[in-house]
Write an enzyme that holds these catalytic residues in place. Structure first.
Site, PDB file in Angstrom:
ATOM      1  N   ARG A  39      24.141  12.877 -21.749  1.00 33.78           N
ATOM      2  CA  ARG A  39      24.763  14.040 -21.109  1.00 33.78           C
ATOM      3  C   ARG A  39      25.821  14.691 -21.747  1.00 33.78           C
ATOM      4  O   ARG A  39      26.064  15.618 -22.068  1.00 33.78           O
ATOM      5  CB  ARG A  39      25.166  13.588 -19.828  1.00 33.78           C
ATOM      6  N   ASP A  82      13.527   5.278 -13.957  1.00 35.68           N
ATOM      7  CA  ASP A  82      14.569   5.869 -12.647  1.00 35.68           C
ATOM      8  C   ASP A  82      13.979   7.302 -12.456  1.00 35.68           C
ATOM      9  O   ASP A  82      13.879   8.123 -13.276  1.00 35.68           O
ATOM     10  CB  ASP A  82      16.144   5.613 -12.963  1.00 35.68           C
ATOM     11  N   GLU A  83      14.001   7.483 -10.938  1.00 39.67           N
ATOM     12  CA  GLU A  83      14.181   9.004 -10.417  1.00 39.67           C
ATOM     13  C   GLU A  83      12.934   9.654 -10.969  1.00 39.67           C
ATOM     14  O   GLU A  83      12.876  10.927 -11.537  1.00 39.67           O
ATOM     15  CB  GLU A  83      15.399   9.704 -10.858  1.00 39.67           C
ATOM     16  N   TRP A  97      20.425  -0.615  -8.899  1.00 39.73           N
ATOM     17  CA  TRP A  97      21.646   0.225  -8.710  1.00 39.73           C
ATOM     18  C   TRP A  97      21.415   1.067  -7.286  1.00 39.73           C
ATOM     19  O   TRP A  97      22.552   1.424  -6.937  1.00 39.73           O
ATOM     20  CB  TRP A  97      21.444   1.373  -9.816  1.00 39.73           C
ATOM     21  N   ASP A 105      31.743   7.130 -12.576  1.00 39.67           N
ATOM     22  CA  ASP A 105      31.990   8.338 -12.468  1.00 39.67           C
ATOM     23  C   ASP A 105      32.182   8.883 -10.982  1.00 39.67           C
ATOM     24  O   ASP A 105      32.885   9.955 -10.729  1.00 39.67           O
ATOM     25  CB  ASP A 105      30.595   9.220 -13.046  1.00 39.67           C
ATOM     26  N   TRP A 140      28.370   7.472 -16.254  1.00 42.23           N
ATOM     27  CA  TRP A 140      27.839   8.511 -16.089  1.00 42.23           C
ATOM     28  C   TRP A 140      28.528   9.618 -16.474  1.00 42.23           C
ATOM     29  O   TRP A 140      29.401   9.861 -16.063  1.00 42.23           O
ATOM     30  CB  TRP A 140      26.687   8.831 -14.919  1.00 42.23           C
TER      31      TRP A 140
HETATM   32  C1  ACM Z   1      20.636   6.100 -12.157  1.00 45.00           C
HETATM   33  O1  ACM Z   1      21.642   6.278 -11.564  1.00 45.00           O
HETATM   34  N1  ACM Z   1      19.826   7.087 -12.116  1.00 45.00           N
HETATM   35  C2  ACM Z   1      19.978   4.754 -12.734  1.00 45.00           C
END
Ligand code: ACM
Length: 431
Positions: free
Chosen positions: A27, A195-196, A266, A293, A340
């Protein structure tokens, strides 16, 4: 750099072999001197792993010689979301940066000399917008369609629905990228994300459905496990283990995921428990306790407040094994704090988010359990003085200074009850 043992308490041998921090350079690209500074700070805190989150929807940060556009195109975006939630805007400021392989090799050596292992992470098969900006042929629906949807890495934050397609040529691409990653990083563990992964595009695409059925896979969860399993098998052949987020367990079984895959848990304890039951090692990084974060108080003056409140005292009370089964206890390899960087766009903002919370986390990681708060607060002035002497612009205990606030930039605070409910929903079908 002096070790911090004078200010923080490290008893005997460390409780966990893996005492990590994740830094999200996808990011926000960070210049190498900042990474070396972070390595020094981690070493002083008795930590020993730096997971580098090198790729995401918003940016690709590692040179790949076989696919140069990944960095050249995937490493630039024209602007970036400012703030979070429905009122967020775009900043109009281009953001660019990637690391050459030579730079990363130097960083690996620098870190190794200080007792820190760098674990690289390439996020697959979701969080893929930056890849698709560079190579649309790896997206769903054909290159033309992807090109029309994806002009550049994502300028927004959140979870994009852009995922890789599941053609053999795309698996080969991912493996070729990981080959170069293995050449740069000597870590025995390589992060593959997982993830996601939004499933809508796979679900709606006839070609993906055809491949899924040809492979005898019943749904998109199994398809995701198939993809990650292929990549993991490739890395296994190179003598590396994979690290993946707990979604990696969706649709997975022993035939798809190597037994030595490490699950980074997580989203609460569900993935950790399941991973351990399936025989995997587990890294604990529950967001409610370790996502640095997340906002540090309920004060609306916290800069761009996101997530649930994670005050210094909360981090100090983190008990990694609270409620853990015996089988999970025997599979936990360590703990990790994840940073993050959506909203941490400078070194000062990084410092504000990370310190002094990292001091409390480091003691938990070393000693294995929650801190004695009275003892910690007695030692806190010494720790803050040490941070100050190192030029770390930490968050004052009584809240942000005016220059650390972000007036007018919206955030999206969450409360714990709603996040817990969301986690329960997200992990309901992990079994
Ligand atoms: C995550 O926070 N998407 C691993």
């Amino acid at each position: 750099m002096t070790h911090l043992a004078a200010a923080l308490r490290f008893d005997g041998e460390p409780a966990y072999a893996w005492r990590g921090v994740l830094l999200d350079v996808a990011r926000r690209f960070r210049p190498l001197p900042e990474l070396r500074r972070l390595v020094d700070l981690l070493a002083a805190h008795g930590l020993n792993v730096l997971q580098l989150h090198l790729t995401d929807d918003q940016g690709w940060r590692i040179e790949v010689r076989a696919f140069p556009r990944l960095a050249e195109v995937g490493g630039r975006r024209s602007q970036t979301q400012l703030g979070h939630g429905p009122d967020a805007t775009l900043d109009g400021v281009p953001h660019t940066g990637w690391y050459t392989q030579g730079e990363l090799r130097e960083l690996v050596a620098y870190a190794a000399a200080r007792g820190i292992r760098i674990v690289p992470e390439v996020d697959l098969p979701g969080h893929a917008t930056a890849i698709l900006a560079a190579y649309p042929e790896f997206g769903v629906g054909g290159a033309e369609a992807v090109r029309a949807r994806v002009a550049e890495p994502w300028t927004r934050f959140g979870v994009s629905d852009e995922v890789l397609n599941v053609e053999e040529s795309t698996v080969a691409f991912a493996c070729a990228v990981l080959d170069e990653v293995c050449d740069v990083f000597d870590s025995d563990v390589i992060g593959i994300g997982g993830d996601e992964v939004r499933k809508e595009r796979w679900h709606d695409d006839a070609r993906t459905q055809q491949l899924m059925h040809e492979r005898g896979l019943v749904d998109e969860r199994e398809l995701q496990a198939w993809f990650l399993g292929r990549v993991a098998a490739h890395l296994a052949a190179r003598g590396r283990r994979v690290l993946g987020w707990d979604e990696m367990l969706e649709g997975a079984d022993a035939s798809r995921l190597p037994g030595d895959a490490i699950v980074a848990s997580w989203r609460g304890p569900v993935g950790a428990e399941l991973g351990a039951r399936l025989g995997h090692d587990v890294l604990l990084c529950p967001d409610l306790w370790t996502y640095l974060d997340y906002r540090q108080s309920d004060d609306p003056c916290e800069p761009i407040p996101v997530g649930t409140v994670l005050a210094l005292e909360d981090v100090a009370s983190f008990d990694p094994l609270a409620g853990a089964s015996a089988v999970l206890r025997s599979h936990v390899v360590g703990v990790q704090a994840n940073v993050w960087c959506e909203h941490l766009d400078s070194r000062e903002r990084f410092d504000y988010a990370v310190f002094p919370r990292l001091g409390a986390f480091a003691e938990v990681a070393w000693n294995g359990g929650p801190l004695d708060w009275d003892s910690f607060t007695e030692r806190l002035p010494g720790y803050l003085a040490w941070l100050e002497s190192r030029g770390v612009d930490f968050r004052p205990l009584d809240g942000p200074r005016p220059d650390q606030q972000r007036p007018g930039v919206p955030g999206m605070p969450r409360d714990r009850a709603s996040r817990l409910a969301e986690l329960a929903r997200l992990t309901a079908d992990l079994r």
